[in-house]
Design a protein around this motif. Sequence first.
Motif, PDB file in Angstrom:
ATOM      1  N   MET A   1       0.830  -1.192   0.000  1.00  0.00           N
ATOM      2  CA  MET A   1       0.000   0.000   0.000  1.00  0.00           C
ATOM      3  C   MET A   1       0.868   1.247   0.000  1.00  0.00           C
ATOM      4  O   MET A   1       1.967   1.249   0.544  1.00  0.00           O
ATOM      5  CB  MET A   1      -0.919   0.026   1.222  1.00  0.00           C
ATOM      6  N   LYS A   2       0.333   2.299  -0.595  1.00  0.00           N
ATOM      7  CA  LYS A   2       0.976   3.604  -0.561  1.00  0.00           C
ATOM      8  C   LYS A   2       0.258   4.457   0.478  1.00  0.00           C
ATOM      9  O   LYS A   2      -0.894   4.845   0.295  1.00  0.00           O
ATOM     10  CB  LYS A   2       0.916   4.262  -1.941  1.00  0.00           C
ATOM     11  N   LEU A   3       0.942   4.737   1.586  1.00  0.00           N
ATOM     12  CA  LEU A   3       0.384   5.554   2.642  1.00  0.00           C
ATOM     13  C   LEU A   3       0.777   7.008   2.395  1.00  0.00           C
ATOM     14  O   LEU A   3       1.954   7.307   2.168  1.00  0.00           O
ATOM     15  CB  LEU A   3       0.905   5.111   4.006  1.00  0.00           C
ATOM     16  N   VAL A   4      -0.206   7.901   2.440  1.00  0.00           N
ATOM     17  CA  VAL A   4       0.063   9.308   2.183  1.00  0.00           C
ATOM     18  C   VAL A   4      -0.407  10.150   3.364  1.00  0.00           C
ATOM     19  O   VAL A   4      -1.399   9.840   4.025  1.00  0.00           O
ATOM     20  CB  VAL A   4      -0.620   9.799   0.886  1.00  0.00           C
ATOM     21  N   ARG A   5       0.330  11.209   3.592  1.00  0.00           N
ATOM     22  CA  ARG A   5      -0.082  12.233   4.552  1.00  0.00           C
ATOM     23  C   ARG A   5      -0.381  13.478   3.726  1.00  0.00           C
ATOM     24  O   ARG A   5       0.403  13.852   2.837  1.00  0.00           O
ATOM     25  CB  ARG A   5       1.028  12.485   5.570  1.00  0.00           C
ATOM     26  N   PHE A   6      -1.472  14.152   4.007  1.00  0.00           N
ATOM     27  CA  PHE A   6      -1.936  15.181   3.074  1.00  0.00           C
ATOM     28  C   PHE A   6      -2.843  16.180   3.774  1.00  0.00           C
ATOM     29  O   PHE A   6      -3.302  15.973   4.910  1.00  0.00           O
ATOM     30  CB  PHE A   6      -2.717  14.522   1.924  1.00  0.00           C
ATOM     31  N   THR A   7      -3.115  17.265   3.063  1.00  0.00           N
ATOM     32  CA  THR A   7      -4.182  18.188   3.436  1.00  0.00           C
ATOM     33  C   THR A   7      -5.137  18.284   2.258  1.00  0.00           C
ATOM     34  O   THR A   7      -4.739  18.137   1.097  1.00  0.00           O
ATOM     35  CB  THR A   7      -3.659  19.588   3.779  1.00  0.00           C
ATOM     36  N   ALA A   8      -6.380  18.540   2.572  1.00  0.00           N
ATOM     37  CA  ALA A   8      -7.402  18.763   1.545  1.00  0.00           C
ATOM     38  C   ALA A   8      -8.017  20.125   1.806  1.00  0.00           C
ATOM     39  O   ALA A   8      -8.610  20.357   2.868  1.00  0.00           O
ATOM     40  CB  ALA A   8      -8.467  17.672   1.598  1.00  0.00           C
ATOM     41  N   GLY A   9      -7.845  21.044   0.861  1.00  0.00           N
ATOM     42  CA  GLY A   9      -8.324  22.395   1.085  1.00  0.00           C
ATOM     43  C   GLY A   9      -7.562  23.050   2.218  1.00  0.00           C
ATOM     44  O   GLY A   9      -6.336  22.986   2.291  1.00  0.00           O
ATOM     45  N   ASP A  10      -8.301  23.667   3.138  1.00  0.00           N
ATOM     46  CA  ASP A  10      -7.683  24.328   4.282  1.00  0.00           C
ATOM     47  C   ASP A  10      -7.724  23.457   5.534  1.00  0.00           C
ATOM     48  O   ASP A  10      -7.555  23.949   6.653  1.00  0.00           O
ATOM     49  CB  ASP A  10      -8.402  25.657   4.564  1.00  0.00           C
ATOM     50  N   GLY A  11      -7.969  22.157   5.347  1.00  0.00           N
ATOM     51  CA  GLY A  11      -8.132  21.268   6.486  1.00  0.00           C
ATOM     52  C   GLY A  11      -6.813  20.885   7.140  1.00  0.00           C
ATOM     53  O   GLY A  11      -5.725  21.215   6.664  1.00  0.00           O
ATOM     54  N   ALA A  12      -6.939  20.161   8.233  1.00  0.00           N
ATOM     55  CA  ALA A  12      -5.769  19.690   8.967  1.00  0.00           C
ATOM     56  C   ALA A  12      -5.119  18.524   8.233  1.00  0.00           C
ATOM     57  O   ALA A  12      -5.706  17.913   7.328  1.00  0.00           O
ATOM     58  CB  ALA A  12      -6.190  19.259  10.372  1.00  0.00           C
ATOM     59  N   ALA A  13      -3.899  18.212   8.629  1.00  0.00           N
ATOM     60  CA  ALA A  13      -3.191  17.081   8.040  1.00  0.00           C
ATOM     61  C   ALA A  13      -3.926  15.785   8.354  1.00  0.00           C
ATOM     62  O   ALA A  13      -4.419  15.586   9.467  1.00  0.00           O
ATOM     63  CB  ALA A  13      -1.767  17.021   8.573  1.00  0.00           C
ATOM     64  N   GLN A  14      -3.999  14.905   7.353  1.00  0.00           N
ATOM     65  CA  GLN A  14      -4.652  13.613   7.494  1.00  0.00           C
ATOM     66  C   GLN A  14      -3.764  12.539   6.877  1.00  0.00           C
ATOM     67  O   GLN A  14      -2.819  12.825   6.137  1.00  0.00           O
ATOM     68  CB  GLN A  14      -6.008  13.599   6.773  1.00  0.00           C
ATOM     69  N   TRP A  15      -4.115  11.290   7.166  1.00  0.00           N
ATOM     70  CA  TRP A  15      -3.460  10.141   6.552  1.00  0.00           C
ATOM     71  C   TRP A  15      -4.459   9.394   5.684  1.00  0.00           C
ATOM     72  O   TRP A  15      -5.677   9.440   5.930  1.00  0.00           O
ATOM     73  CB  TRP A  15      -2.924   9.191   7.614  1.00  0.00           C
ATOM     74  N   GLY A  16      -3.923   8.699   4.681  1.00  0.00           N
ATOM     75  CA  GLY A  16      -4.789   7.898   3.833  1.00  0.00           C
ATOM     76  C   GLY A  16      -3.985   6.895   3.036  1.00  0.00           C
ATOM     77  O   GLY A  16      -2.758   6.805   3.148  1.00  0.00           O
ATOM     78  N   VAL A  17      -4.697   6.129   2.229  1.00  0.00           N
ATOM     79  CA  VAL A  17      -4.095   5.148   1.327  1.00  0.00           C
ATOM     80  C   VAL A  17      -4.350   5.613  -0.091  1.00  0.00           C
ATOM     81  O   VAL A  17      -5.512   5.842  -0.481  1.00  0.00           O
ATOM     82  CB  VAL A  17      -4.684   3.742   1.551  1.00  0.00           C
ATOM     83  N   LEU A  18      -3.279   5.775  -0.870  1.00  0.00           N
ATOM     84  CA  LEU A  18      -3.402   6.168  -2.265  1.00  0.00           C
ATOM     85  C   LEU A  18      -3.708   4.938  -3.099  1.00  0.00           C
ATOM     86  O   LEU A  18      -2.942   3.978  -3.110  1.00  0.00           O
ATOM     87  CB  LEU A  18      -2.111   6.829  -2.736  1.00  0.00           C
TER      88      LEU A  18
END
Length: 251
Positions: A1-18
């Motif tokens: 899996m590719k784990l990513v740390r990101f922001t969406a818009g002006d939101g806080a940092a989150q984690w997800g799977v690409l």
Amino acid sequence: MKLVRFTAGDGAAQWGVLNGTQVQVTRGMGGEPTGETLDAAGVTLLAPAEPSKIVCVGRNYLDHIRELGNDTGDLPAEPGIFLKGPNTLAEPGGAVQRPDWTQNFHFEGELALVIGQRARNLTPDTALAAVAGYTCALDLTARDLQKTDLQWFRAKAADRFCPLGPWLETDFDPRDVRVQTRVNGQTRQDGRTAQMIFPVVDILVYLTRFVTLEPGDVVLTGTPEGVGPVGPGDTVEVEVSGLGVLVTPIV
């Protein structure tokens, strides 16, 4: 899996799977899915780690030792360790300003790993199980100040001196992969992790004899030969086979 740390818009940092063109949001690094899915084109990637410390191995490739003139004695008997702080992290694609207090600003492309569980006194059999994933790193260095700093503090640990990314790959064998660095499209470093004096397992076993590695901590494994200066207008690309490309413009 590719784990990513990101922001969406002006939101806080989150984690997800690409996953292709989608990011499945998770509860933390490698955590359970929240059920929310985002368009990957609409998120901004961050450095894929939240470390308490960044532990780095210096002089881990013989040809790099030679190019810096440090091959006057025997090979290192144990890994040479130095630290960077969390302040050094920079996001994939993010620009890094060349400091005005160095006259010799160098790139060093490296394989990096991020710890996934608390690790102390690891053994060769348990070391890799402590790793959450692998990624590309750029160890930026004020080479002239490296010669005068007592512990390489300014030379290695200034703000944004450790671009990291673009993501963490969880399914990866670090033993013999290609590590390349390109500056403005020209290949400057081209090595393989099999050339390391101390491979990943040995590094982790050694480190955790002295230091407890926490989830999110980063370990840099050393750089191949070919390091050199960069300046404003240059673009540095670090590519580790199977891990994508980390792009860093210098301004």
